[in-house]
Scaffold this motif. Structure first.
Motif, PDB file in Angstrom:
ATOM      1  N   LEU A 221       2.455   1.177   4.524  1.00 53.00           N
ATOM      2  CA  LEU A 221       1.138   0.536   4.565  1.00 53.00           C
ATOM      3  C   LEU A 221       1.252  -0.920   4.986  1.00 53.00           C
ATOM      4  CD1 LEU A 221      -1.901   0.788   4.042  1.00 53.00           C
ATOM      5  CD2 LEU A 221      -1.463   0.172   1.645  1.00 53.00           C
ATOM      6  N   ALA A 222       2.284  -1.613   4.475  1.00 51.25           N
ATOM      7  CA  ALA A 222       2.488  -3.013   4.847  1.00 51.25           C
ATOM      8  C   ALA A 222       2.800  -3.139   6.332  1.00 51.25           C
ATOM      9  CB  ALA A 222       3.616  -3.618   4.013  1.00 51.25           C
ATOM     10  N   PHE A 223       3.658  -2.255   6.837  1.00 47.69           N
ATOM     11  CA  PHE A 223       4.022  -2.312   8.256  1.00 47.69           C
ATOM     12  C   PHE A 223       2.801  -2.066   9.136  1.00 47.69           C
ATOM     13  CE2 PHE A 223       5.686  -0.633  12.240  1.00 47.69           C
ATOM     14  CZ  PHE A 223       6.681  -1.543  12.533  1.00 47.69           C
ATOM     15  N   ASP A 224       2.016  -1.028   8.809  1.00 44.87           N
ATOM     16  CA  ASP A 224       0.814  -0.738   9.583  1.00 44.87           C
ATOM     17  C   ASP A 224      -0.193  -1.882   9.505  1.00 44.87           C
ATOM     18  OD1 ASP A 224       1.715   1.698  10.458  1.00 44.87           O
ATOM     19  OD2 ASP A 224       0.750   2.853   8.875  1.00 44.87           O
ATOM     20  N   SER A 225      -0.284  -2.503   8.333  1.00 43.88           N
ATOM     21  CA  SER A 225      -1.221  -3.614   8.172  1.00 43.88           C
ATOM     22  C   SER A 225      -0.816  -4.809   9.020  1.00 43.88           C
ATOM     23  CB  SER A 225      -1.297  -4.026   6.693  1.00 43.88           C
ATOM     24  OG  SER A 225      -1.740  -2.954   5.895  1.00 43.88           O
ATOM     25  N   ILE A 226       0.491  -5.040   9.108  1.00 46.78           N
ATOM     26  CA  ILE A 226       0.985  -6.176   9.895  1.00 46.78           C
ATOM     27  C   ILE A 226       0.682  -5.978  11.371  1.00 46.78           C
ATOM     28  CG2 ILE A 226       3.074  -7.353  10.683  1.00 46.78           C
ATOM     29  CD1 ILE A 226       4.203  -6.829   7.845  1.00 46.78           C
ATOM     30  N   VAL A 227       1.063  -4.829  11.917  1.00 43.68           N
ATOM     31  CA  VAL A 227       0.873  -4.611  13.356  1.00 43.68           C
ATOM     32  C   VAL A 227      -0.590  -4.420  13.707  1.00 43.68           C
ATOM     33  CG1 VAL A 227       3.185  -3.663  13.643  1.00 43.68           C
ATOM     34  CG2 VAL A 227       1.278  -2.123  13.148  1.00 43.68           C
ATOM     35  N   SER A 228      -1.451  -4.162  12.696  1.00 46.86           N
ATOM     36  CA  SER A 228      -2.874  -3.998  12.956  1.00 46.86           C
ATOM     37  C   SER A 228      -3.647  -5.300  12.812  1.00 46.86           C
ATOM     38  CB  SER A 228      -3.470  -2.949  11.997  1.00 46.86           C
ATOM     39  OG  SER A 228      -2.876  -1.694  12.177  1.00 46.86           O
ATOM     40  N   ASN A 229      -3.034  -6.309  12.215  1.00 38.86           N
ATOM     41  CA  ASN A 229      -3.770  -7.538  11.939  1.00 38.86           C
ATOM     42  C   ASN A 229      -3.209  -8.779  12.618  1.00 38.86           C
ATOM     43  OD1 ASN A 229      -5.942  -7.030   9.701  1.00 38.86           O
ATOM     44  ND2 ASN A 229      -4.166  -5.811   9.092  1.00 38.86           N
ATOM     45  N   THR A 230      -1.994  -8.697  13.165  1.00 35.44           N
ATOM     46  CA  THR A 230      -1.416  -9.895  13.752  1.00 35.44           C
ATOM     47  C   THR A 230      -0.331  -9.521  14.762  1.00 35.44           C
ATOM     48  OG1 THR A 230      -0.273 -11.981  13.251  1.00 35.44           O
ATOM     49  CG2 THR A 230       0.318 -10.076  11.928  1.00 35.44           C
ATOM     50  N   ILE A 231      -0.077 -10.435  15.698  1.00 35.27           N
ATOM     51  CA  ILE A 231       1.042 -10.266  16.625  1.00 35.27           C
ATOM     52  C   ILE A 231       2.150 -11.265  16.297  1.00 35.27           C
ATOM     53  CG2 ILE A 231      -0.394  -9.362  18.490  1.00 35.27           C
ATOM     54  CD1 ILE A 231      -0.266 -12.139  19.788  1.00 35.27           C
ATOM     55  N   LYS A 232       2.091 -11.821  15.111  1.00 41.37           N
ATOM     56  CA  LYS A 232       3.093 -12.800  14.708  1.00 41.37           C
ATOM     57  C   LYS A 232       4.524 -12.253  14.780  1.00 41.37           C
ATOM     58  CE  LYS A 232       2.118 -15.809  11.522  1.00 41.37           C
ATOM     59  NZ  LYS A 232       1.865 -16.489  10.222  1.00 41.37           N
ATOM     60  N   GLY A 295       1.077   1.517  21.103  1.00 42.56           N
ATOM     61  CA  GLY A 295       0.620   2.739  20.453  1.00 42.56           C
ATOM     62  C   GLY A 295      -0.605   2.500  19.588  1.00 42.56           C
ATOM     63  N   LYS A 296      -0.629   1.371  18.854  1.00 38.68           N
ATOM     64  CA  LYS A 296      -1.792   1.041  18.037  1.00 38.68           C
ATOM     65  C   LYS A 296      -3.031   0.848  18.905  1.00 38.68           C
ATOM     66  CE  LYS A 296       0.087   1.092  13.960  1.00 38.68           C
ATOM     67  NZ  LYS A 296      -0.357   2.074  12.923  1.00 38.68           N
ATOM     68  N   VAL A 297      -2.846   0.184  20.035  1.00 36.69           N
ATOM     69  CA  VAL A 297      -3.959   0.006  20.971  1.00 36.69           C
ATOM     70  C   VAL A 297      -4.424   1.360  21.495  1.00 36.69           C
ATOM     71  CG1 VAL A 297      -4.659  -0.973  23.184  1.00 36.69           C
ATOM     72  CG2 VAL A 297      -3.227  -2.303  21.628  1.00 36.69           C
ATOM     73  N   PHE A 298      -3.474   2.251  21.793  1.00 38.63           N
ATOM     74  CA  PHE A 298      -3.785   3.586  22.296  1.00 38.63           C
ATOM     75  C   PHE A 298      -4.685   4.343  21.318  1.00 38.63           C
ATOM     76  CE2 PHE A 298      -2.481   8.105  22.114  1.00 38.63           C
ATOM     77  CZ  PHE A 298      -2.997   8.531  23.328  1.00 38.63           C
TER      78      PHE A 298
END
Length: 322
Positions: A221-232, A295-298
């Motif tokens: 959940l943390a990993f998905d939240s990171i890649v969904s909320n920031t490009i840091k 992939g998230k954008v897809f």
């Protein structure tokens, strides 16, 4: 049907239900008792997230008994945060409360949240709770989860604050504007801004079952939240790549100087292979991260719904879906 055409209540309590079959009747009774002390114009929205236990018959029975109770049944398990979204999009109220179904969020504290919001003129009030009943492993997992979100995703979350909170119609409308497929309710709410207060509440021990969030699920959940909320993370990887390249350049200069000045040849193939393998691994890592973001954008551009409503305890919702 638009929100403006839905009957409006003064306060709506949104409860995603996953298991908790034994404690569900007690949850409903205590919510009814607490809400009746605030107003008679309330609504309890129970979302069946299709867990292993048959909670829908219990929800339907109580909805038939009390018209202020509404049941939403999803077509499959979409997850807690999608279920919360379903409840918020359904309800139309001046105030909204989101809480868990396991009675660790005490129904009696709804009155405290409401009073704090009204007296402090807050748009939202968070329930700050202790973690005395939480095991060491779960506590460590939650702290790591929140630390990662704070540092990598700039999401201000805390181990002492969960989903339990009250917020007004303005925040609910703002929340409905977000169309992300990956939904983490506390993260989206913190992103909204507004005036947020806090109040301390007690956290009783879990009466039934155990939390569905294992360490591995928290990590996912943390990993998905990171890649969904920031490009840091991409910037961190780019910085790391720059430092590796800089180190390689400096090392090359050293080798050239040693050869020209001291006549010392470069070491053998072992160091060369180690460098090649290290750089190859870094390249794969960078490419993988970029692939994950693509992939998230897809999946986002597919515009798939974050949940599908199978049935409800009110006929007018079925008419809305036509």
């Amino acid at each position: 049907m638009s929100d403006t055409l839905k009957p409006k209540t003064h306060i709506a309590v949104i409860v995603p239900v996953y298991n908790s079959l034994k404690t569900l009747p007690e949850l409903i009774d205590r919510l009814e008792a607490t809400l009746s002390t605030i107003t008679s114009d309330y609504q309890i929205v129970l979302i069946d997230d299709c867990g292993p236990q048959p909670v829908w018959p219990v929800i339907a029975m109580h909805a038939k008994r009390n018209p202020r109770i509404v049941g939403l049944r999803l077509s499959r398990n979409f997850g807690q945060h999608a279920a919360i979204t379903a409840g918020i999009k359904f309800a139309n109220s001046d105030w909204y409360v989101v809480m868990d179904c396991d009675l660790q969020d005490r129904p009696e504290d709804v009155a405290l949240l409401y009073q704090t919001a009204m007296s402090g003129n807050h748009d939202s009030v968070l329930a700050v709770r202790g973690d005395e009943d939480v095991g060491t492993r779960k506590k460590l997992g939650s702290r790591v989860f929140n630390f990662v979100l704070n540092k990598l995703a700039d999401i201000p979350v805390s181990t002492d604050v969960g989903n339990y909170r009250i917020f007004n119609q303005d925040m609910a409308e703002a929340y409905r504007m977000y169309n992300e497929q990956m939904r983490l309710f506390p993260a989206l709410m913190s992103h909204l801004g507004f005036d947020v207060g806090r109040v301390e509440v007690k956290r009783p021990a879990r009466l039934e079952g155990k939390s569905g969030y294992s360490f591995s699920k928290l990590f996912e959940l943390a990993f998905d939240s990171i890649v969904s909320n920031t490009i840091k993370p991409v910037y961190y990887i780019a910085t790391f790549g720059f430092l590796v390249a800089l180190a390689a350049i400096l090392y090359t200069v050293i080798l050239v100087v040693r050869k020209l000045v001291f006549g010392i040849s470069a070491e053998g193939w072992a160091s060369t292979m180690a460098a090649i393998l290290m750089l190859g691994g870094i390249q794969i890592l960078v490419t993988s991260f970029v692939g994950i973001y693509v992939g998230k954008v897809f999946f986002q551009v597919k515009q798939r719904p974050s949940y599908i409503l199978r049935e409800t305890t009110v006929d007018r919702i079925k008419a809305d879906m036509k």
